[in-house]
Design an enzyme around this catalytic site. Sequence first.
Site, PDB file in Angstrom:
ATOM      1  N   HIS A  37       0.580  -1.530  -0.043  1.00 11.86           N
ATOM      2  CA  HIS A  37       0.101  -0.004  -0.156  1.00 11.86           C
ATOM      3  C   HIS A  37       0.647   1.464  -0.412  1.00 11.86           C
ATOM      4  O   HIS A  37       0.492   2.268  -0.502  1.00 11.86           O
ATOM      5  CB  HIS A  37      -1.298   0.008   0.853  1.00 11.86           C
ATOM      6  CG  HIS A  37      -1.851  -1.513   1.688  1.00 11.86           C
ATOM      7  ND1 HIS A  37      -1.634  -1.842   2.234  1.00 11.86           N
ATOM      8  CD2 HIS A  37      -2.974  -1.212   0.440  1.00 11.86           C
ATOM      9  CE1 HIS A  37      -2.705  -2.889   2.098  1.00 11.86           C
ATOM     10  NE2 HIS A  37      -4.102  -2.404   0.986  1.00 11.86           N
ATOM     11  N   LYS A 151      -0.969  -6.655  -7.610  1.00 17.82           N
ATOM     12  CA  LYS A 151      -1.546  -7.470  -7.041  1.00 17.82           C
ATOM     13  C   LYS A 151      -2.559  -8.436  -7.461  1.00 17.82           C
ATOM     14  O   LYS A 151      -3.107  -9.975  -7.783  1.00 17.82           O
ATOM     15  CB  LYS A 151      -1.470  -8.166  -5.028  1.00 17.82           C
ATOM     16  CG  LYS A 151      -1.724  -9.182  -5.273  1.00 17.82           C
ATOM     17  CD  LYS A 151      -2.314  -9.311  -3.749  1.00 17.82           C
ATOM     18  CE  LYS A 151      -2.479 -10.298  -3.498  1.00 17.82           C
ATOM     19  NZ  LYS A 151      -3.925 -10.292  -2.866  1.00 17.82           N
TER      20      LYS A 151
END
Length: 284
Positions: A37, A151
């Site tokens: 993140h 991802k």
Amino acid sequence: MLTIHTVAELRLQLGAWRRAGERIAFAPTMGNLHRGHLRLMEQGRQHAERVVASIFVNPLQFGPNEDFDRYPRTLAADQAALEGAGVDLLFAPSVAEMYPQGRDGLTLVRVPGVTEILEGAFRPGHFDGVATVVNILFNLVQPDLALFGEKDYQQLAVIRRMVADLRMPLQVVGVPTERDADGLALSSRNQYLSAAERARAGEIHRSLTTVADALTGGRRDFEAMSQEQRNRLNTIGFDVQYLDVRRPDLGVPQASDTAFVVLVAAKLGNTRLIDNVQVACRPM
Ligand code: PAF
């Protein structure tokens, strides 16, 4: 860093930045932040004067038997991490703030085709929940660019398609996956793994790279290569839901293609893991 919980305050703050001519980068998340993140935030910093993150565990994208209730909620730690990453504003709304009319009868955004395969086949309705919440967040934040991790490759494809079809005036940026030393892709769900499961979890990436190496080596028997790795993972304790070779746009691959993505979803105990690798090959 400002933490804002309401739409009214969000609009006020973003309006001031926009009037000052500042570009806004936006990274939507569900919190429980990890290095992956934080890469989104770093990329945002490089493209815009202001970086906005959101944390919202979106009930709309979880199936009835999925992990909405136990999804890790770690707001204080996330705030510290975002502050450290130079984020300007965190939007952390409640469910009532996001869906003030409730969720019954809510207008849904559905991206056909790409949502019906792979993840979509195993998590019916999941991508409608994602597309709808991302659409709402885009309407609230009105970013110049939005960042998403590779991802969740299929999620990124769904969002790119939604943005293109609905002519949303923003750029979508995909950010490469962060991995642990054994190749396991960072995910908030990794913490559900027991120590024994975690020790084995890197095998998912090993299977993906085995297929990737075979593709670069010239193999094109896509189904046989995939089945070998499904079997390998199932034999060592995974429960593979899919492991497939696709085109970068998630279409069915052809032998003459030179770019592929290999995608996997597998359960290890009660934890569902997803991952992918992108492969570029020389023309044959
Ligand atoms: O990838 C996620 O964390 C979520 O699916 C997203 C994009 C924040 C939407 O809830």
